[in-house]
Write a protein that holds these residues in place. Structure first.
Motif, PDB file in Angstrom:
ATOM      1  N   PHE A 117       0.832  -1.259  -0.066  1.00 48.56           N
ATOM      2  CA  PHE A 117       0.014   0.129  -0.076  1.00 48.56           C
ATOM      3  C   PHE A 117       0.903   1.250  -0.005  1.00 48.56           C
ATOM      4  O   PHE A 117       1.926   1.128   0.342  1.00 48.56           O
ATOM      5  N   LYS A 118       0.117   2.422  -0.243  1.00 46.00           N
ATOM      6  CA  LYS A 118       0.921   3.947  -0.385  1.00 46.00           C
ATOM      7  C   LYS A 118       1.030   4.258   0.863  1.00 46.00           C
ATOM      8  O   LYS A 118      -0.183   4.320   1.708  1.00 46.00           O
ATOM      9  N   LEU A 119       1.987   4.658   1.608  1.00 39.96           N
ATOM     10  CA  LEU A 119       2.063   5.027   2.976  1.00 39.96           C
ATOM     11  C   LEU A 119       1.456   6.540   2.909  1.00 39.96           C
ATOM     12  O   LEU A 119       1.476   7.501   1.998  1.00 39.96           O
ATOM     13  N   VAL A 163      -5.349  -5.873  17.836  1.00 40.08           N
ATOM     14  CA  VAL A 163      -5.703  -7.204  17.006  1.00 40.08           C
ATOM     15  C   VAL A 163      -6.345  -6.762  15.724  1.00 40.08           C
ATOM     16  O   VAL A 163      -7.025  -5.694  15.823  1.00 40.08           O
ATOM     17  N   ASP A 164      -5.867  -7.229  14.703  1.00 41.56           N
ATOM     18  CA  ASP A 164      -6.062  -6.782  13.435  1.00 41.56           C
ATOM     19  C   ASP A 164      -6.861  -7.965  12.577  1.00 41.56           C
ATOM     20  O   ASP A 164      -6.227  -8.887  12.251  1.00 41.56           O
ATOM     21  N   VAL A 165      -8.202  -8.046  12.368  1.00 39.99           N
ATOM     22  CA  VAL A 165      -8.806  -8.993  11.555  1.00 39.99           C
ATOM     23  C   VAL A 165      -9.635  -7.962  10.518  1.00 39.99           C
ATOM     24  O   VAL A 165     -10.583  -7.170  10.825  1.00 39.99           O
ATOM     25  N   LYS A 166      -9.006  -8.188   9.245  1.00 43.58           N
ATOM     26  CA  LYS A 166      -9.359  -7.127   8.233  1.00 43.58           C
ATOM     27  C   LYS A 166     -10.984  -7.261   7.970  1.00 43.58           C
ATOM     28  O   LYS A 166     -11.653  -6.265   7.617  1.00 43.58           O
ATOM     29  N   ASP A 167     -11.619  -8.380   7.936  1.00 40.35           N
ATOM     30  CA  ASP A 167     -13.001  -8.404   7.466  1.00 40.35           C
ATOM     31  C   ASP A 167     -13.920  -8.066   8.410  1.00 40.35           C
ATOM     32  O   ASP A 167     -15.165  -8.332   8.378  1.00 40.35           O
ATOM     33  N   VAL A 174      -5.708   4.489  16.877  1.00 41.79           N
ATOM     34  CA  VAL A 174      -5.655   3.006  16.631  1.00 41.79           C
ATOM     35  C   VAL A 174      -6.059   3.121  15.130  1.00 41.79           C
ATOM     36  O   VAL A 174      -6.830   3.824  14.506  1.00 41.79           O
ATOM     37  N   GLY A 175      -5.323   2.104  14.374  1.00 37.13           N
ATOM     38  CA  GLY A 175      -5.523   1.912  12.910  1.00 37.13           C
ATOM     39  C   GLY A 175      -4.897   2.858  12.136  1.00 37.13           C
ATOM     40  O   GLY A 175      -5.145   2.935  10.749  1.00 37.13           O
ATOM     41  N   SER A 176      -3.842   3.826  12.839  1.00 39.76           N
ATOM     42  CA  SER A 176      -3.385   4.778  12.019  1.00 39.76           C
ATOM     43  C   SER A 176      -2.318   4.241  11.178  1.00 39.76           C
ATOM     44  O   SER A 176      -1.469   4.750  10.304  1.00 39.76           O
ATOM     45  N   GLY A 177      -1.707   2.943  11.618  1.00 36.06           N
ATOM     46  CA  GLY A 177      -0.650   2.092  10.870  1.00 36.06           C
ATOM     47  C   GLY A 177       0.607   2.645  11.389  1.00 36.06           C
ATOM     48  O   GLY A 177       1.703   2.816  10.580  1.00 36.06           O
ATOM     49  N   LYS A 178       0.854   2.304  12.806  1.00 38.01           N
ATOM     50  CA  LYS A 178       2.161   2.718  13.378  1.00 38.01           C
ATOM     51  C   LYS A 178       3.132   1.705  13.156  1.00 38.01           C
ATOM     52  O   LYS A 178       4.244   1.699  13.063  1.00 38.01           O
ATOM     53  N   THR A 179       2.439   0.383  13.135  1.00 39.22           N
ATOM     54  CA  THR A 179       3.419  -0.853  12.975  1.00 39.22           C
ATOM     55  C   THR A 179       4.354  -0.779  11.891  1.00 39.22           C
ATOM     56  O   THR A 179       5.748  -0.955  11.733  1.00 39.22           O
ATOM     57  N   ILE A 180       3.827  -0.274  10.545  1.00 33.39           N
ATOM     58  CA  ILE A 180       4.599  -0.171   9.251  1.00 33.39           C
ATOM     59  C   ILE A 180       5.771   0.786   9.646  1.00 33.39           C
ATOM     60  O   ILE A 180       6.845   0.585   8.878  1.00 33.39           O
TER      61      ILE A 180
HETATM   62  P1  ADP Z   1      -2.011   0.783  14.679  1.00 37.33           P
HETATM   63  O1  ADP Z   1      -1.612   2.306  14.464  1.00 37.33           O
HETATM   64  O2  ADP Z   1      -3.498   0.627  15.370  1.00 37.33           O
HETATM   65  O3  ADP Z   1      -1.288  -0.173  15.338  1.00 37.33           O
HETATM   66  P2  ADP Z   1      -1.838  -1.071  12.410  1.00 37.33           P
HETATM   67  O4  ADP Z   1      -0.131  -0.701  12.214  1.00 37.33           O
HETATM   68  O5  ADP Z   1      -1.841  -2.352  13.132  1.00 37.33           O
HETATM   69  O6  ADP Z   1      -2.433   0.213  13.140  1.00 37.33           O
HETATM   70  O7  ADP Z   1      -2.217  -0.910  11.009  1.00 37.33           O
HETATM   71  C1  ADP Z   1      -3.551  -1.109  10.839  1.00 37.33           C
HETATM   72  C2  ADP Z   1      -3.770  -1.869   9.674  1.00 37.33           C
HETATM   73  O8  ADP Z   1      -3.685  -0.944   8.513  1.00 37.33           O
HETATM   74  C3  ADP Z   1      -3.007  -2.932   9.075  1.00 37.33           C
HETATM   75  O9  ADP Z   1      -3.640  -3.999   8.487  1.00 37.33           O
HETATM   76  C4  ADP Z   1      -1.855  -2.186   8.162  1.00 37.33           C
HETATM   77  O10 ADP Z   1      -1.318  -3.186   7.508  1.00 37.33           O
HETATM   78  C5  ADP Z   1      -2.866  -1.343   7.537  1.00 37.33           C
HETATM   79  N1  ADP Z   1      -2.104  -0.236   6.851  1.00 37.33           N
HETATM   80  C6  ADP Z   1      -1.045   0.677   7.592  1.00 37.33           C
HETATM   81  N2  ADP Z   1      -0.686   1.540   6.587  1.00 37.33           N
HETATM   82  C7  ADP Z   1      -1.625   1.629   5.703  1.00 37.33           C
HETATM   83  C8  ADP Z   1      -1.747   2.341   4.378  1.00 37.33           C
HETATM   84  N3  ADP Z   1      -0.714   3.326   4.196  1.00 37.33           N
HETATM   85  N4  ADP Z   1      -2.595   2.170   3.415  1.00 37.33           N
HETATM   86  C9  ADP Z   1      -3.303   1.221   3.730  1.00 37.33           C
HETATM   87  N5  ADP Z   1      -3.307   0.223   4.857  1.00 37.33           N
HETATM   88  C10 ADP Z   1      -2.569   0.365   5.732  1.00 37.33           C
END
Ligand code: ADP
Ligand code: MG
Length: 660
Positions: free
Chosen positions: A245-247, A531-535, A276-282
């Protein structure tokens, strides 16, 4: 002294305590009640009959037991209460009947049916209640009875050394009671005032030490103990391009902040604050990759095993194309498995180690650790990280937290610690539509659930909380599961998750939900944060009024994890007004502002859920005044430089420096 040396603590108990994150006497003593129940004996005539009440009674006719079913027996007997003879009914206490004697005084808790003159008791104790009784309420530790727990705690008080961190001139200034006394009063209070004084004392100390550490980390960071890291910018760009995905802009900012820290000859000490869900992990993943390119190992710590495992899979997924070796280290692994990982970490065969903070209690040594990430750091403050010992350089440190707190509070807590805030949600993310629904209108919700399930989506259900009775947790989950099964003609696979399951059983259920075998997951209070469950597109939270806004927002963050429209139903019967903030907004920072504004509402010992900021005892929302005082005092204390002579503070300093 160690936990296992306490009387009555065997291997089994040790394991259970470890599972509750209790590793030593201090942890045990700091496992404070999260709430107190004040029990006042009531007069039957004035009592509110819809409520659970406690009465003094005297037995006039002893018991008869009827066995209704295998799991159901009813004990009936007669008592005299305020000059009236009434009947008492109590379920599944056949064993009590032998102990009942005429003229015995007993204390009954339950509900009174005035028309039938029957008291349906949920609890019976022998004796007489003369004044208000204060009953501490603890978060249950699976497998350990409360009476046993209290016995161990009492024993621990005899053996434990209390390190009083509050400098004596401040002790005097605030006329604090001793730490030991304060701790004792929280577990075994005689009056409400005892609780208040004890709490103030301990909250102050917790915040004082926390602020001291943060301040010291900040100071030490500038001591220039670290080498700068060299890594190929192109490789990192390629890595980012290779992501599925695009950051977002905020994510890129976070990455750039981190990379800039790496490139400096200073130690990173950064807080990554994101909803939450903001995508910190990446962000963490890219930084770990840079750290790898620079030739160092990373350690990534999660608060729970479920989360560690989840991080392990997703990090591994991102890394496998790049020959980065990722390993997992968690408590449930066998000794043999652990030893193997430990050895490979020491030899430098592992590039990224992911685990729970339980890994910190292992004899863990890295070949060249360069980067430590702590996820959801509020759960255990700065403490956990300090135990991580390593050889060689001082690692860079990144905290990640999903608990948005208002800026002013963040500033007070973290001072001028470097902070990156991720606000923006990933592209295509829709806001979670949130609705407050009365329990009597549950049908609306069930229709919706059916619709979602037909689209192959999944649903979380957070079961109602009832705290008075030990087994009610289980009963609630099961009752609710029955209800849902009935509503869907048994055609929808439903899983349940509750505290009585073993961690393996929990994992099983969680995995089945993750891979879609289960469509509905009913659980008690908290599905692990993160916890991350997409559906999963819908979450239904019962008794929503019992949760804080921040906690509800966290729970809501379990859904809306891809571009599907998601929904959150807050089921409640009163206090709707407060919850409207959640209907209005999906912005965690806005919600936390509102939540903090409303602080002070409710009583001093309101319920605290995991997921809220978890200091052991402080609640910065309610304890803001104390926080401000502690902050001032810490600055003064540091300026005095006397801490350098105080052993307990020397120890903190040593820990902060990661010395071997
Ligand atoms: P949190 O900040 O709550 O830890 P996560 O890092 O778990 O969030 O990310 C939530 C979900 O969003 C994950 O499944 C991740 O792969 C996805 N994700 C993260 N960044 C993006 C992005 N830029 N575009 C689409 N999906 C993303
Ligand atoms: Mg996370």
């Amino acid at each position: 002294m160690e936990l296992q040396n306490l009387k009555g603590v065997g291997e089994k108990t040790i394991e259970l305590l470890y599972e509750a994150n209790i590793y030593n006497l201090n942890d045990l003593i700091e496992y404070y009640p999260y709430r107190y129940q004040f029990v006042i004996p009531q007069n039957l005539k004035e009592a509110d009959f819809n409520k659970v009440i406690t009465i003094n009674a005297r037995i006039v006719e002893t018991g008869k037991v009827s066995y209704v079913k295998k799991n159901l027996n009813i004990l009936r007997f007669k008592v005299i209460v305020n000059d009236n003879v009434i009947s008492v009914v109590i379920f599944n206490r056949a064993f009590l009947s032998r102990n009942l004697k005429v003229n015995q005084d007993i204390i009954l808790t339950g509900k009174y049916d005035e028309n039938k003159r029957i008291f349906v008791a949920s609890n019976l104790k022998f004796g007489m209640l003369t004044k208000t009784q204060i009953i501490p309420v603890y978060h249950k530790i699976k497998g350990i009875r409360e009476a046993t727990f209290l016995k161990i705690v009492k024993e621990a008080f005899n053996e434990c050394d209390f390190v009083d961190y509050v400098p004596s001139y401040l002790q005097e200034k605030y006329q604090f009671i001793s730490k030991k006394q304060a701790s004792y009063q929280l577990h075994f209070p005689k009056t409400e005032e005892e609780i208040t004084l004890a709490r103030q004392r301990l909250v102050y100390e917790e915040l004082f030490v926390f602020l001291f550490k943060i301040q010291m980390l900040k100071i030490m960071k500038n001591e220039g103990v670290m080498v700068e890291k060299n890594f190929s910018k192109e490789k990192i760009e390629k890595f980012i391009c290779g992501l599925p995905f695009k950051l977002t802009k905020d994510q890129l900012n976070g990455i750039n902040d981190g990379l800039a820290d790496f490139a400096l000859k200073k130690r990173m000490n950064r807080l990554l604050l994101g909803d939450v869900g903001s995508g910190k992990t990446i962000v963490a993943v890219v930084l770990m990759y840079a750290n790898f390119l620079a030739g160092y190992q990373s350690a990534f710590m999660a608060p729970t095993e479920i989360l560690a495992v989840q991080h392990f899979y997703s990090v591994n997924n991102f890394m496998k194309k790049y020959d980065v070796v990722v390993e997992l280290l968690v408590g449930s692994m066998s000794k043999k498995e652990k030893d193997k990982v430990l050895e490979r970490v020491l030899n430098g065969e592992v590039d990224i180690l992911i685990g729970t903070h339980a890994i910190l209690n292992e004899n863990l040594h890295f070949k060249n650790l360069g980067f430590v990430i702590t996820d959801e750091q509020h759960r255990f403050g700065v403490k956990a990280r300090n135990n991580l010992q390593e050889k060689g350089v001082k690692p860079d440190v990144l905290f990640m937290s999903a608990t948005p707190i208002p800026r002013t509070y963040a500033l007070t807590l973290y001072g001028d610690m470097d902070t990156t805030i991720i606000k923006e949600k990933p592209n295509g993310r829709k806001e979670v539509i949130t609705k407050i629904v009365k329990e009597t209108d549950l049908k609306i919700v069930l229709y919706h659930v059916l619709k979602e399930i037909k689209m192959n989506h999944q649903v979380y259900v957070v079961a109602p909380m009832i705290i008075d009775n030990n087994d009610s947790e289980l009963k609630n989950v099961n009752l609710l599961a029955e209800k849902f099964k009935l509503a869907f003609n048994d055609k929808v696979p439903i899983g349940i998750l509750h505290g009585k399951l073993s961690s393996k059983e929990k994992d099983d259920v969680m995995n089945k939900f993750k891979n879609g075998e289960l469509k509905i997951l009913i659980s008690t209070t908290v599905i692990e944060v993160g916890v991350d469950v997409k559906d999963a597109t819908t979450i239904i939270i019962f008794n929503a009024e019992r949760f804080g806004l921040a906690t509800l927002h966290q729970l809501r963050g379990r859904v809306g994890r891809n571009d599907l429209q998601s929904y959150c139903y807050l089921i409640c019967n009163n206090d709707v007004k407060r919850l409207q903030v959640l209907e209005e907004s999906n912005d965690g920072f806005y919600i936390s502002e509102k939540d903090f504004e409303m602080r002070g509402e409710g009583d001093l010992f309101g319920e605290r859920q995991s997921g809220d900021m978890a200091f052991r005892i402080a609640d910065i929302r309610k304890d803001y005044e104390i926080l401000l005082k502690a902050k001032n005092d810490v600055m003064e204390w540091i300026n005095k430089k006397e801490y350098q002579k105080v052993p307990s503070f020397q120890k903190i300093m040593e820990q902060l420096k990661f010395n071997n």
